[in-house]
Design a protein around this motif. Structure first.
Motif, PDB file in Angstrom:
ATOM      1  N   GLU A 141      11.761   6.010   7.153  1.00 43.46           N
ATOM      2  CA  GLU A 141      11.223   5.130   8.191  1.00 43.46           C
ATOM      3  C   GLU A 141      12.384   4.519   8.969  1.00 43.46           C
ATOM      4  N   VAL A 184       0.859  -1.196   0.000  1.00 38.93           N
ATOM      5  CA  VAL A 184       0.000   0.000   0.000  1.00 38.93           C
ATOM      6  C   VAL A 184       0.893   1.243   0.000  1.00 38.93           C
ATOM      7  N   ARG A 239      11.185  -2.335  -2.927  1.00 40.55           N
ATOM      8  CA  ARG A 239      10.010  -1.969  -3.727  1.00 40.55           C
ATOM      9  C   ARG A 239       9.665  -0.503  -3.473  1.00 40.55           C
TER      10      ARG A 239
END
Ligand SMILES: O=P(O)(O)OC[C@H]1O[C@H](O[C@H]2O[C@H](CO)[C@@H](O)[C@H](O)[C@H]2O)[C@H](O)[C@@H](O)[C@@H]1O
Length: 365
Positions: free
Chosen positions: A223, A124, A264
């Motif tokens: 992150e 997502v 990704r």
């Protein structure tokens, strides 16, 4: 060389495994966190980055980065093509090969390894909202009832634990650099392995620097995965990928002890230690008592390039099966494939049904 202690304990006894890692003792901790720039400073940083690209022959290198960013995130293509068909012959569906997998497990203990993003949860846009479905959670829980089960993820261990919410599993977060076994209920974890703990201070420094350097690039997200970092570009306009690459490259230039891989639509920054998801798999097999055992059938399911390290270990051991989650043909060391997380769920459910039938002759719903 630095010796790093890895504590392995089975709850009753504990032993220390010395992991020698090829790390030099030069100071890693000398970087100062920069002052947060203002908006105009942000424009300056951008102009400076482009200028540097133009003046120092940088575009060549940055173009290579951007090409890799594109290559690591291939566009969707229709599943039916001659290339896809021949790939499916060499990498058949794990569902079609289920009977073969079941037969191979005769007299052996299956140990299940599961990647998280793209395997248990669909990809997502917002990494903080990559939830797994309740059905998937139930399937993983059921698998763990019969087979030792580990989640092996690029995410921080605690974060992936928060997503999965099952205390009976082993968790290997930070691409396997942070391993913990199921709790025995006394706040005493049965297995602990943190081979990159020495890098924590510089990972935190680099995290702060990257936050500052990328905050003016719309959609960029940094992150912290504890022992490694992710710089997401899924939501960044492709025109700004070179700028993002340049900012990340500038920060990393000062940290030769860190390396970067392409995931990704994410740049993954990690310590340069010889540790990866394959090592985590080997560590867990050893901790479970299967180091040199022929009586084990490890099954590793993952969708990412970092999962290839684990697939390679299985090939080398000539043991078990790597299963790549992908609809597209990819170069892989996995033996079999599954299309997407929903097919992963069906595979796990089928494994549980097969185990129940082979154990007691009927399927318990
Ligand atoms: O080893 P994994 O569990 O597969 O973790 C690899 C990275 O997964 C996450 O990023 C990916 O999934 C996100 C949510 O679907 C998606 O937005 C992102 O584009 C993907 O790259 C995670 O956020 C990263 O930190 C992990 O490195």
């Amino acid at each position: 060389m630095t010796n790093q202690n890895v504590v392995v304990s089975d709850g009753k006894s504990s032993m220390k495994v010395a992991v020698a890692m090829a790390m030099s003792n030069t100071s890693l901790f000398s970087q100062a966190v920069p002052k947060p720039p203002t908006w105009s400073a942000g424009r300056f940083v951008r102009r400076k980055a482009v200028k540097k690209l133009e003046s120092q022959g940088g575009p060549h290198k940055i173009n290579a980065w951007v090409d890799s960013m594109r290559a690591s995130s291939p566009a969707k293509s229709p599943p039916s093509s001659p290339e896809h068909d021949s790939w499916m012959v060499t990498h058949p569906s794990a569902m079609d090969m289920f009977d073969e997998i079941a037969r191979s497990s005769k007299g052996k203990k299956i140990v299940m390894f599961l990647d998280y993003d793209g395997t248990l949860s669909p990809i997502v846009q917002d990494p903080d909202r990559a939830f797994m479905s309740e059905d998937m959670r139930a399937a993983v829980k059921a698998v763990a009832r019969y087979f030792p089960t580990a989640i092996v993820s690029g995410r921080g261990k605690d974060k992936v634990h928060d997503f999965v919410k099952l205390k009976e599993l082993y968790y290997a977060g930070s691409h396997g650099m942070d391993i913990e076994g199921p709790s025995n209920g006394n706040d005493d974890k049965s297995i602990v392995c943190q081979p990159a703990s020495e890098f924590l201070p510089i990972i935190n420094q680099v995290y702060n620097k990257l936050i500052q350097k990328t905050k003016f690039i719309e959609g960029a997200k940094v992150e912290s995965n504890k022992f490694c970092l992710s710089v997401h570009f899924r939501c960044v306009d492709e025109k700004r990928w070179p700028e993002l690459a340049e900012q990340v490259k500038q920060v990393l230039n000062d940290y030769p002890k860190l390396k970067m891989n392409y995931g990704r639509k994410v740049l993954e920054i990690k310590p340069t230690i010889k540790w990866d998801k394959g090592k985590a798999l080997e560590f867990l097999l050893e901790a479970l008592g299967f180091a040199n055992s022929k009586d084990v059938l490890p099954i590793y399911i993952g969708d990412d390039r970092t999962d290839e390290d684990a697939f390679k270990v299985l090939r080398k051991r000539k043991q078990g099966f790597g299963i790549l989650v992908s609809k597209l043909p990819k170069e892989t060391s996995a033996a079999y494939t599954l299309q997407d997380p929903s097919e992963v769920k069906r595979f796990l459910q089928r494994l549980v049904e097969w185990k129940q039938v082979s154990q007691c002759g009927y399927y318990r719903s």
